[in-house]
Design an enzyme around this catalytic site. Structure first.
Site, PDB file in Angstrom:
ATOM      1  N   ASP A 238       1.759  -3.203   4.246  1.00  0.00           N
ATOM      2  CA  ASP A 238       2.970  -2.907   3.719  1.00  0.00           C
ATOM      3  C   ASP A 238       3.978  -3.728   4.705  1.00  0.00           C
ATOM      4  OD1 ASP A 238       4.193  -1.251   1.099  1.00  0.00           O
ATOM      5  OD2 ASP A 238       5.608  -1.354   2.873  1.00  0.00           O
TER       6      ASP A 238
ATOM      7  N   ALA B 291       0.632  -1.192   0.060  1.00  0.00           N
ATOM      8  CA  ALA B 291      -0.112  -0.237   0.035  1.00  0.00           C
ATOM      9  C   ALA B 291       0.928   1.274   0.065  1.00  0.00           C
ATOM     10  CB  ALA B 291      -1.062   0.011   1.203  1.00  0.00           C
ATOM     11  N   ALA B 292       2.217   1.254   0.426  1.00  0.00           N
ATOM     12  CA  ALA B 292       2.779   2.525   0.826  1.00  0.00           C
ATOM     13  C   ALA B 292       3.285   3.222  -0.653  1.00  0.00           C
ATOM     14  CB  ALA B 292       4.056   2.220   1.609  1.00  0.00           C
ATOM     15  N   PRO B 293       3.136   4.449  -0.752  1.00  0.00           N
ATOM     16  CA  PRO B 293       2.550   5.549   0.354  1.00  0.00           C
ATOM     17  C   PRO B 293       1.303   5.829   0.319  1.00  0.00           C
ATOM     18  CG  PRO B 293       3.404   6.649  -1.538  1.00  0.00           C
ATOM     19  CD  PRO B 293       3.580   5.127  -1.832  1.00  0.00           C
TER      20      PRO B 293
ATOM     21  N   GLY C 219      -1.224   6.274  -2.231  1.00  0.00           N
ATOM     22  CA  GLY C 219      -2.054   6.759  -3.435  1.00  0.00           C
ATOM     23  C   GLY C 219      -3.104   5.873  -3.888  1.00  0.00           C
TER      24      GLY C 219
ATOM     25  N   ASP D 267       3.788  -9.924   6.418  1.00  0.00           N
ATOM     26  CA  ASP D 267       4.515 -10.303   5.326  1.00  0.00           C
ATOM     27  C   ASP D 267       3.261 -10.768   4.227  1.00  0.00           C
ATOM     28  OD1 ASP D 267       6.140 -11.486   3.516  1.00  0.00           O
ATOM     29  OD2 ASP D 267       7.086 -12.891   4.906  1.00  0.00           O
TER      30      ASP D 267
ATOM     31  N   CYS E  77       5.328  -1.745 -11.985  1.00  0.00           N
ATOM     32  CA  CYS E  77       6.144  -0.447 -12.834  1.00  0.00           C
ATOM     33  C   CYS E  77       7.224  -0.969 -13.591  1.00  0.00           C
ATOM     34  CB  CYS E  77       6.242   0.552 -11.791  1.00  0.00           C
ATOM     35  SG  CYS E  77       7.367   0.120 -10.500  1.00  0.00           S
TER      36      CYS E  77
END
Length: 674
Positions: free
Chosen positions: A389, A366-368, A370, A416, A491
């Site tokens: 996370d 999840a971090a950060p 968005g 985890d 990504c």
């Protein structure tokens, strides 16, 4: 049309008559023409002087002009003969008459309706009266550049524009010729690929980027028309190797990364991808619809001097920042939670997931925050969102963003991800897995990837991604009425981290790939080199910086069908096959036993029938006798062959005999009494 003068037309005719008369084949006339040229120059000079006199009539100017005319005529008389003097006088008198007529016409003006406002220019009349040869001679003798400048100043605007257009057309024609020569030279010339010795010399010097760029372009041209443009002794692999080394040196990549891109894209597209990865992507913000609307946010930012546009037709909340005089991450609108800085590519996984209100959604990485805040925004702050996370330090930013954006349905945790499938088995309606990756799609934001990432690092992240994806599928509830769907995204543009991971999950779990419902993006690969993937992998989406002007991204939407695993089904199938085989063996053994029983019965029956037959009984007795004799012989031979000590001979006992009888005493047996 401008008005014309009758006397000017008459003068034209007289000039033409003089030209025709001067073109006679006689040598005397030709010699007279040569003698008349300087005289004509003097006459032209006189006409110019007379025009100046008409413009500004004064006594001093008339005296000076007459003195100049007389001096010029005297010089001509000294140089030329008597015949020339007569012709010069006649022409000078005719010119004087014409100049007097022109003065009268100037006083009268034009004869048509435009005479009230039009006035003829004297330079134009002199141009009409003089021939081209006279003009050339005047230019040579009196310096024609000054006259041309005066003519340019007195030209009409239409004539000036016409001259400019002609000059432009001539320049374009010259450029077209040069370009044609250049293209012919390029298409017919053969590019010389550097040899090993030349490359060794280049190692000792710094090759300028312009030279590398020119060599890359020329190699691409050769590869496009390889049969006609290549050198005879060079292969295609040599050109490709030189291209990869030049790209790596020009853009600062590891050579193995450039080779990997070449296998995925090809030479020309690899150059486009590498060039686009060095350019920054446009700044994009996402409107937080929990607090404001995009229209209101755009108007508020425009008041602060921010130039912006809607992101794209596929997004209803995105805004593209073109220019901003203030920092976008420090405006009052940002601090109040009206928008979130988020790239356009990272919105695509959430749009593909399409979470519904009152659902249970898991964001495994999840971090950060968005994507997590976008999920809560689409769920309208209802249901439950679990933001997980691995690192607690990264979750601080997630919690801060949730508070700033006004999200109230999110739980932040640090587990985890590989163990969530066992802890929360069949527990979530939808799951988003934005897996950790090598970052080969966001090189513009992190240029260190060019040097730090290797193919070995990519394969390590591939193993982690496989574990996370299987755990996410186990935590997904396939019986959900509204969901049972998850999205896997990275990504990166690597095939190792995208198509291979999804294809592995298809083999290990009972799932299927569905359409991501995104109108843009390129389909995923179904084959890469010698590898072949499932045909449904083509439903996944790829995004490239050189095609979509976005970060490199990959999105795959997966639907879980059941908890059954292909491994379990294979084991069950093996057990079934073993059971079937055992049953077949039992049946065959039973059939064999039945056959044996029948054979025994038949044998017994045959024996029983032959036992009572007297002939068979006699045969049986003979066999027994022969068999006993043969057995004794065999035993004797064996005993001889064996080294066995002789057996001790016991003395035979004497048979008891009756005194009265020589026969042995009959022993009574118990059987007799029976």
């Amino acid at each position: 049309p401008a008005p014309t003068k009758k006397k000017v037309v008459k003068k034209k005719q007289e000039v033409e008559d003089d030209d025709t008369s001067s073109s006679s084949p006689d040598q005397d006339e030709s010699s007279s023409e040569e003698e008349q040229k300087p005289v004509k120059k003097v006459v032209n000079r006189q006409t110019k002087v007379t025009k100046k006199v008409t413009k500004k009539p004064s006594s001093s100017e008339e005296e000076s002009s007459s003195e100049e005319d007389s001096s010029s005529e005297e010089e001509v008389k000294v140089k030329r003969g008597k015949g020339v003097k007569k012709k010069a006088k006649e022409e000078s008198s005719s010119e004087e008459e014409s100049s007097d007529d022109d003065e009268d016409d100037d006083k009268k003006g034009f004869t048509d309706e435009n005479s009230a406002w039009l006035k003829p220019k004297e330079k134009k009349k002199s141009q009409l009266m003089s021939s081209d040869e006279d003009d050339d001679d005047n230019d040579d003798e009196f310096g024609g550049n000054d006259d041309d400048d005066d003519d340019d100043e007195e030209l009409l605007e239409v004539e000036r524009q016409a001259r400019l257009v002609d000059a432009e057309m001539e320049a374009e024609a010259e450029e077209a010729d040069e370009e044609m020569r250049r293209t012919i030279a390029q298409h017919t010339s053969v590019f010389h690929l550097p040899t090993a010795e030349e490359l060794e010399e280049d190692e000792n010097r710094v090759v300028p980027p312009s030279e590398l760029r020119a060599r890359i372009d020329s190699i691409l041209e050769v590869l496009a028309e390889f049969k006609t443009r290549r050198e005879t002794d060079r292969s295609r692999s040599e050109y490709v190797d030189q291209l990869t080394s030049d790209i790596a040196e020009l853009h600062g990549y590891l050579p193995e990364l450039v080779e990997y891109f070449m296998t995925m894209f090809g030479p020309s597209e690899t150059v486009e991808f590498v060039d686009a990865s060095d350019k920054p992507r446009p700044l994009v913000v996402r409107t937080n619809t929990l607090k404001t609307r995009r229209k209101d946010l755009a108007s508020a930012l425009m008041k602060r001097g921010v130039q912006l546009d809607p992101l794209a037709p596929w997004s209803k909340v995105g805004l593209k920042i073109i220019e901003s005089p203030v920092p976008v991450g420090a405006t009052p609108e940002y601090l109040s939670g009206q928008y979130m800085l988020q790239s356009a590519a990272s919105m695509c996984p959430v749009m593909a997931l399409a979470p519904q209100p009152k659902e249970r959604v898991l964001d495994m990485s999840a971090a950060p925050g968005g994507k997590t805040s976008y999920i809560a925004q689409l769920m309208r702050n209802t249901g439950v969102v679990v933001a997980n996370d691995l690192k607690a330090e990264r979750q601080k930013a997630t919690v801060a963003n949730m508070h700033r954006l006004g999200v109230r349905n999110t739980i932040a945790c640090t587990h985890d991800g590989r163990k969530l499938g066992l802890k929360f088995k069949n527990n979530f309606d939808r799951i988003l897995l934005d897996a950790p990756c090598s970052g080969l799609g966001v090189i513009s934001r992190d240029p260190s990837v060019k040097v730090q990432r290797t193919i070995a690092d990519v394969k390590k992240t591939q193993h982690l991604q496989k574990e996370l994806l299987l755990s996410a599928i186990d935590a997904l509830n396939h019986k959900s009425k509204t969901g049972g769907v998850m999205v896997y995204s990275t990504c990166s543009v690597s095939v190792f981290e995208n198509e291979e991971v999804v294809n592995y999950a298809l083999q290990k779990r009972d799932i299927k790939i569905v359409d991501a419902e995104l109108d843009f993006g390129k389909p995923g690969f179904t084959r890469y080199q010698q590898k072949r993937f499932h045909p449904s992998v083509a439903l996944t989406k790829r995004f490239y910086p050189h095609v979509h002007n976005m970060d490199g991204f990959y999105v795959a939407k997966i639907k879980k069908l059941s908890n059954r695993r292909p491994e379990d089904s294979l084991a069950a199938e093996e057990q079934q096959e073993e059971a079937v085989a055992s049953e077949v063996n039992e049946k065959s053994s039973q059939a064999d036993s039945k056959k044996d029983v029948k054979a025994e019965r038949k044998h017994k029956e045959a024996k029983h029938k032959g036992f009572n037959n007297p002939k068979e009984q006699a045969k049986r007795k003979l066999k027994k006798r022969k068999g006993n004799v043969g057995d004794k012989r065999e035993k004797a031979e064996k005993s001889k062959a064996l080294s066995v000590p002789p057996s001790a001979k016991h003395p035979q006992k004497k048979q008891r005999m009756n005194a009265k009888m020589t026969k042995p005493r009959r022993q009574k047996k118990a059987e007799d009494g029976m």
